[in-house]
Write an enzyme that holds these catalytic residues in place. Sequence first.
Site, PDB file in Angstrom:
ATOM      1  N   HIS A  40      51.012  59.780  42.639  1.00  0.00           N
ATOM      2  CA  HIS A  40      51.129  61.236  42.522  1.00  0.00           C
ATOM      3  C   HIS A  40      52.335  61.638  41.685  1.00  0.00           C
ATOM      4  O   HIS A  40      52.813  62.762  41.777  1.00  0.00           O
ATOM      5  CB  HIS A  40      51.226  61.859  43.911  1.00  0.00           C
ATOM      6  CG  HIS A  40      50.146  61.420  44.840  1.00  0.00           C
ATOM      7  ND1 HIS A  40      48.825  61.604  44.537  1.00  0.00           N
ATOM      8  CD2 HIS A  40      50.183  60.776  46.031  1.00  0.00           C
ATOM      9  CE1 HIS A  40      48.083  61.098  45.521  1.00  0.00           C
ATOM     10  NE2 HIS A  40      48.891  60.584  46.429  1.00  0.00           N
TER      11      HIS A  40
ATOM     12  N   HIS B  78      43.440  62.043  46.233  1.00  0.00           N
ATOM     13  CA  HIS B  78      43.074  60.626  46.206  1.00  0.00           C
ATOM     14  C   HIS B  78      41.617  60.486  45.825  1.00  0.00           C
ATOM     15  O   HIS B  78      40.982  59.470  46.096  1.00  0.00           O
ATOM     16  CB  HIS B  78      43.297  59.970  47.568  1.00  0.00           C
ATOM     17  CG  HIS B  78      44.631  60.251  48.151  1.00  0.00           C
ATOM     18  ND1 HIS B  78      44.858  61.322  48.985  1.00  0.00           N
ATOM     19  CD2 HIS B  78      45.817  59.624  47.996  1.00  0.00           C
ATOM     20  CE1 HIS B  78      46.140  61.330  49.327  1.00  0.00           C
ATOM     21  NE2 HIS B  78      46.747  60.328  48.737  1.00  0.00           N
TER      22      HIS B  78
END
Lengths: 329, 329, 197, 197
Positions: A56, A218
């Site tokens: 991320h 995700h």
Amino acid sequence: MKKIINDPSAVVDEMVKGLVFAYDGLVEQLPDTNVVHRKADKNGKVGLVSGGGSGHEPSHAGFVGKGMLSAAVCGEVFTSPTPDQILEAIKASDEGQGVFLVIKNYSGDVMNFEMAKDLADMEDIKVEYVVVDDDIAVEDSTYTAGRRGIAGTVLVHKILGAAAEEGASLEELKALGDKVVSSLKSIGLALSPATNPEVGKPGFEIGADEIEFGVGIHGEPGYRREKLQPSASLAEELVTQLKKEFNWQSGDSFALLINGMGATPLMEQFVFTNDVHHLLQKEELDLAFKKVGDYMTSIDMEGISLTLLKIADSKWLDYLNAPVTTIAW
Amino acid sequence: MKKIINDPSAVVDEMVKGLVFAYDGLVEQLPDTNVVHRKADKNGKVGLVSGGGSGHEPSHAGFVGKGMLSAAVCGEVFTSPTPDQILEAIKASDEGQGVFLVIKNYSGDVMNFEMAKDLADMEDIKVEYVVVDDDIAVEDSTYTAGRRGIAGTVLVHKILGAAAEEGASLEELKALGDKVVSSLKSIGLALSPATNPEVGKPGFEIGADEIEFGVGIHGEPGYRREKLQPSASLAEELVTQLKKEFNWQSGDSFALLINGMGATPLMEQFVFTNDVHHLLQKEELDLAFKKVGDYMTSIDMEGISLTLLKIADSKWLDYLNAPVTTIAW
Amino acid sequence: MIKVETAKKWLDLFIEQLLENKVYLSELDTAIGDGDHGNNMARGATALKEKLAEKEYDNLTDLLKDTGMVMVSKVGGASGPLYGSAFIEMAKAAKNDEQVALADLLQAGLDGIQKRGKAAQGEKTMVDEWIPVIEDVQNNQLTTEKVDEYVEKTKPIKATKGRASYLGERSIGHIDPGAASSGLLFKTMLKAGVADE
Amino acid sequence: MIKVETAKKWLDLFIEQLLENKVYLSELDTAIGDGDHGNNMARGATALKEKLAEKEYDNLTDLLKDTGMVMVSKVGGASGPLYGSAFIEMAKAAKNDEQVALADLLQAGLDGIQKRGKAAQGEKTMVDEWIPVIEDVQNNQLTTEKVDEYVEKTKPIKATKGRASYLGERSIGHIDPGAASSGLLFKTMLKAGVADE
Ligand SMILES: Nc1ncnc2c1ncn2[C@@H]1O[C@H](COP(=O)(O)OP(=O)(O)O)[C@@H](O)[C@H]1O
Ligand SMILES: Nc1ncnc2c1ncn2[C@@H]1O[C@H](COP(=O)(O)OP(=O)(O)O)[C@@H](O)[C@H]1O
Ligand SMILES: [Mg+2]
Ligand SMILES: [Mg+2]
Ligand SMILES: [Mg+2]
Ligand SMILES: [Mg+2]
């Protein structure tokens, strides 16, 4: 899989080393961990720790530094870090007044951070935490693990980071964190999936002319697939979803974060921003703080997310605007 | 073409509007132009203007602000802006001491900026400029248009921006700019091409297992194609090319910029950074300034570039480290 | 009484099976999760293999506790703290009662999982594997076939815990990856002869 | 003497051809440049169409000057300042000599291009189109076929100016896009009858 990497299973290790080398004036790596810790002087403030699975970037290590996080724990790609590493981050961040954790709402993250809190308790470090669950794409019911934590998390880091720097106590941070999280909502969409280097293939399949609303960071499934459409229509869908949740009134004050998912160029993010502007203008909202860019990505996913934070207290704006010394804010 | 846009031919207009809306505390758009101008107070310093074709975001508008550029001119995608727009930027940036232009070395850019300088001369605004040609992938001979200007340009913005803020004169900026440019070298590689929204298809074709060394930021052809290889080998090739050019000695001082091309995630950029670190460590260079991220992109190209600036004067490091108020530095 | 040698054999077989089924477990997780369960468990298995090679264990408690600590610190994700808690609670049970029966040992493990993960039966998690297995162990009826049957039985369940819960109805028809890895745990337990002691 | 009405007809036809050949010119530029020459010229053509619709021109100078200004401010890239300079220099020539011959007018344009772009003949640019065309105009020998022939003749040249120069040897075998758009300029000049006056 076409990526600038070496051994896929060493990606996180090498990435953390690269980051710490590049910004060695700002951060350090705690020995034998993938914890990125700030080098700023300690002055007895409450420590602020976040982290989660990697992939991320710049979250969360990019937000370590004066005015934001004390440390970030970098788990394996898309996999929550382990309690022992989180504990090291807590220990390094404790300046005597306890440590506050910012956790994104995923079963794994919550469990690992809670275990770390238990371990810290045994070492007499006071720990409190907030669980960020801003993703309104997920139904908030007892039949799910609850809403996911996504890009809005970065605003939580910023506000709590400024408050901690200002000397807020652990209890004050807890109260502030809970209030901010309850005023925070995000929603995203994806044009293409991320490829986790350890997995070696895309996380989901999607047609060359399709987009999916509500995809998680995700690659968790979203709520609807549609044909590709102009940015203005995409913006309208996301704004409409947020409007339903907030039930805002004209004149309400908000902070706005538009976040790229990793492979979406700034060019597209700003075009989308322009569309969001027109829609929110019609709603007559007061956009008191704005930010656009890659803050909470999903490796190389193409997509974008829209976050609004209802400003319940004008002090929050001061916190959002307070100067920081970090890699990525 | 899968992009978050509306009308492809309106991309630059909408992008500039989105950017200016998002950062309206920092920048403004000059009426009827795609010039992004800073809102900082005027204090009689030399104005600093850059720009070029769009598609390289955050360059150049992301570097407008106190301590860096006075204004950035955003041309159509990959197309040099026109003299009239550049002239507007010059006029808005003039604080009485003249305006300095930072031009990337492309025939179109050089001609348009030179025409703008001619126009400014007629309005009695003193204008000087430097042409950045840091891309060593191109042979520097009379048989080409010379070396291209790529990511290193951002370091020129930073150094000249800090010097201008400090009160350097137009002549001093010219001397400094020339010296910095002659100490600046970059080289890049691409994994995949960019898609110009107005063209609608990728700028070149490349196999799923191929990379190309030396590709330019508009997809200009590089110097060699090879099979995909580990990050460490890619880093070695680029470092070797730079070494040939610089002929450095152990102990030499450099600034390092590792730049993502738009669709390459920070994860990969930091892995690559780690490899570059090891190679330069062996060379015993003193890396006195370092930065990693997306600075000079090529829309949605996957790739990376490596820039080194030989520090000829320790003042340059002060300039690189001086605080700025911009969107993207 | 469970001999430490037998338990060691059990763990060795479990490690072997996790490594062998890495891709399979991740594939199960790709369907309804984030595709990393096999990688997570394999990372734990590799670390556990190293750990167990370091010393000779002369008691069950230390063996289970070290296993739990490795799981906690190497697996990550949701399954790390869950398997970690299971083994740590089993270690505690073995410490409190050297003669602990297998069913009681496993029940302690399940309690650890449920305390940490707060999942009840029927939420499509590893809990749906542990509960019927423990019942069978109690009644001396556990077989390899039954272990597989319970794994298979997670298919029709709609997930309400963990990542798979985001899929809602779409989680139906898929095996729960955590139940599948627990299935490996129980089949290797049978193979090692832990249940025969 | 070149009548302003004829010149206007020339520009109208040029605009039409640029819009019609937008994709073709960009394709030529994709092969050895950055693929935008057609888009650049079409953007200029569209703006020029609007501009020329705004007023009636009663002299050549104003018509050419406005055309040059539109080219400079709308085309961008390398071709914008080049075509812009060409038309602005032609406007100046027309102002200095109301009776200016076509060849001299075009020579002024070429001088503008070369002053701005510093390209000599044989560098694979639009200059390689302008030079032989002007020679033919001088000798009253220009035909559509010859215009096309000169465009075609840029193929074997190795580029040493502009973006195509980055390709080195690989630029050989492709038509220069700027020469091609200049080809359109000269073919529409013939069609409008500018050369017959
Ligand atoms: N709250 C919970 N209680 C029990 N088991 C759970 C819970 N949440 C998840 N699990 C188990 O964990 C498994 C997923 O593990 P894993 O893929 O390693 O972690 P993550 O979901 O964090 O990626 C699921 O298949 C399920 O069996
Ligand atoms: N220095 C120069 N002198 C003359 N013509 C040039 C020069 N540089 C480029 N050109 C012409 O410009 C054309 C390319 O124009 P265009 O694609 O619109 O601009 P850009 O190269 O900036 O993308 C080339 O085909 C060539 O004919
Ligand atoms: Mg996971
Ligand atoms: Mg161009
Ligand atoms: Mg998983
Ligand atoms: Mg071109």
